[in-house]
Write a protein that holds these residues in place. Structure first.
Motif, PDB file in Angstrom:
ATOM      1  N   THR A 228      49.293  30.361  48.408  1.00 41.76           N
ATOM      2  CA  THR A 228      49.864  29.831  49.644  1.00 41.76           C
ATOM      3  C   THR A 228      48.808  29.153  50.504  1.00 41.76           C
ATOM      4  O   THR A 228      47.600  29.414  50.354  1.00 41.76           O
ATOM      5  CB  THR A 228      50.504  30.962  50.464  1.00 41.76           C
ATOM      6  OG1 THR A 228      49.470  31.849  50.934  1.00 41.76           O
ATOM      7  CG2 THR A 228      51.504  31.757  49.622  1.00 41.76           C
ATOM      8  N   PRO A 229      49.235  28.289  51.435  1.00 42.74           N
ATOM      9  CA  PRO A 229      48.263  27.678  52.350  1.00 42.74           C
ATOM     10  C   PRO A 229      47.524  28.703  53.196  1.00 42.74           C
ATOM     11  O   PRO A 229      46.370  28.477  53.583  1.00 42.74           O
ATOM     12  CB  PRO A 229      49.135  26.770  53.226  1.00 42.74           C
ATOM     13  CG  PRO A 229      50.345  26.481  52.415  1.00 42.74           C
ATOM     14  CD  PRO A 229      50.589  27.729  51.616  1.00 42.74           C
ATOM     15  N   GLU A 230      48.178  29.829  53.510  1.00 46.09           N
ATOM     16  CA  GLU A 230      47.538  30.847  54.351  1.00 46.09           C
ATOM     17  C   GLU A 230      46.510  31.669  53.583  1.00 46.09           C
ATOM     18  O   GLU A 230      45.585  32.232  54.167  1.00 46.09           O
ATOM     19  CB  GLU A 230      48.589  31.783  54.946  1.00 46.09           C
ATOM     20  CG  GLU A 230      49.569  31.118  55.892  1.00 46.09           C
ATOM     21  CD  GLU A 230      50.682  30.391  55.166  1.00 46.09           C
ATOM     22  OE1 GLU A 230      51.424  29.624  55.815  1.00 46.09           O
ATOM     23  OE2 GLU A 230      50.812  30.581  53.929  1.00 46.09           O
ATOM     24  N   GLY A 231      46.660  31.772  52.270  1.00 50.48           N
ATOM     25  CA  GLY A 231      45.758  32.580  51.461  1.00 50.48           C
ATOM     26  C   GLY A 231      45.926  34.066  51.719  1.00 50.48           C
ATOM     27  O   GLY A 231      46.933  34.513  52.270  1.00 50.48           O
ATOM     28  N   ARG A 232      44.937  34.827  51.325  1.00 50.68           N
ATOM     29  CA  ARG A 232      44.982  36.280  51.508  1.00 50.68           C
ATOM     30  C   ARG A 232      44.809  36.606  52.991  1.00 50.68           C
ATOM     31  O   ARG A 232      43.833  36.172  53.611  1.00 50.68           O
ATOM     32  CB  ARG A 232      43.886  36.967  50.707  1.00 50.68           C
ATOM     33  CG  ARG A 232      43.993  36.741  49.218  1.00 50.68           C
ATOM     34  CD  ARG A 232      42.976  37.545  48.436  1.00 50.68           C
ATOM     35  NE  ARG A 232      43.149  37.276  47.011  1.00 50.68           N
ATOM     36  CZ  ARG A 232      42.938  38.188  46.041  1.00 50.68           C
ATOM     37  NH1 ARG A 232      42.517  39.400  46.365  1.00 50.68           N
ATOM     38  NH2 ARG A 232      43.123  37.861  44.784  1.00 50.68           N
TER      39      ARG A 232
END
Length: 243
Positions: A228-232
Motif C-alpha cells: 500500500t502507499p501507506e506501507g507498514r
C-alpha cells in the motif's frame, strides 16, 4: 511487456516498470536464498528426544516425543515457539474474555504470536501435505489448548514444553526465562534427527525503524501493508482484539 492499467500516466508506467525490475530481482534473490538454505551442511544432531505434552486421542494430556511428531513420509518438522507467557515488557492488552483473561498480564499470550498463529492455522492443512508443523508453548497444556479453542484454531498441533528444556536449548527462551518467538526446522534422516534451520534473524541487528522480520515471509498481514502507499504502520502492532 505491454502492461497498462486504466488512467495511468507515462510517468507512472515508467516508474512501475523500474519497480518491476526490482521485484524480479527480489524474486530471484528469494529463490537464491532458499537454494542456499537447502544446501546448508548437516546441522547438529538432536541429542534429546524431547517429551512434550499434547492432546491424546481422547483429548486428555498425553506425552509425545519429538520423534513422534514426524509422520511417515514427511521428514521435515517446523516448530513455532509461541510466547505464552508473553515477553515481560509487553504491555498490550490481554484477552478480554475466556480463561486467559483471568491470568496476570505477564502470564498471558503474546498478541503478535497469536496474530501469526491465526494465519498459520489456515495454512496448516495445506502445509501438512509436505511437512510436519507444531506449535510449542511453555504454559501448561490445558491453558494453551483452551486458549486455542477460544481463538478458533482448528488445525494447529499445540504442545506444551513446560516439562522439558526445548525452549532453552533452541534459543526460544532467555537465561532469565523470557520466551522468544523462534521458528525452528528439524530434519529426519533415518533414525537421526538434526537441527536444520532456525529464524536467527530474530537475534541479528535490525536497521532503524525495522523489527527483526525473522518470520517475515510467513506474515500475510505485514506483507499486505507493504503493498500500500501507506506501507507498514510505524505506530501500530497486532492486538488480541480490535474495538
Amino acid at each position: 511487456m505491454g502492461i497498462a492499467f486504466p488512467g495511468e500516466s507515462p510517468e507512472y508506467r515508467a516508474a512501475r516498470d523500474r519497480l518491476l525490475e526490482q521485484e524480479i530481482e527480489l524474486r530471484r534473490m528469494t529463490e537464491a536464498i532458499a537454494a542456499a538454505r537447502r544446501e546448508l551442511p548437516p546441522g547438529g544432531v538432536v541429542a534429546e528426544d524431547y517429551v512434550f505434552q499434547g492432546a491424546g486421542a481422547d483429548g486428555s494430556p498425553a506425552d509425545v516425543r519429538l520423534s513422534e511428531l514426524f509422520a511417515p513420509g514427511r521428514d521435515s518438522l517446523a516448530i513455532y515457539s509461541f510466547m505464552f507467557p508473553r515477553d515481560p515488557g509487553d504491555e498490550r492488552p490481554g484477552p478480554a474474555t475466556g480463561q486467559a483473561a483471568l491470568l496476570p498480564l505477564e502470564r498471558g499470550p503474546c498478541p503478535s504470536c497469536v496474530a501469526l498463529l491465526d494465519q498459520l492455522d489456515g495454512a496448516a492443512e495445506h502445509a501438512s501435505q509436505h511437512l510436519n508443523l507444531a506449535v510449542v508453548a511453555k504454559s501448561p497444556l490445558p491453558r494453551v489448548i483452551g486458549f486455542g479453542k477460544e481463538r478458533g484454531w482448528r488445525r494447529l498441533r499445540i504442545l506444551s514444553s513446560a516439562a522439558n528444556s526445548y525452549n532453552r536449548d533452541y534459543l526460544a527462551e532467555t537465561a532469565e526465562g523470557a520466551q522468544r518467538p523462534m521458528l525452528t526446522v528439524f530434519h529426519r534422516d533415518g533414525d537421526t534427527i538434526r537441527h536444520f534451520w532456525s529464524s536467527e534473524l530474530f537475534y541479528a541487528p535490525s536497521d532503524p525503524g525495522q523489527d527483526p522480520r525473522h518470520v517475515g515471509l510467513l506474515e500475510p498481514v505485514w506483507n499486505l501493508f507493504d503493498l500500500t502507499p501507506e506501507g507498514r504502520p510505524a505506530d501500530w502492532d497486532e492486538q488480541l482484539s480490535y474495538l
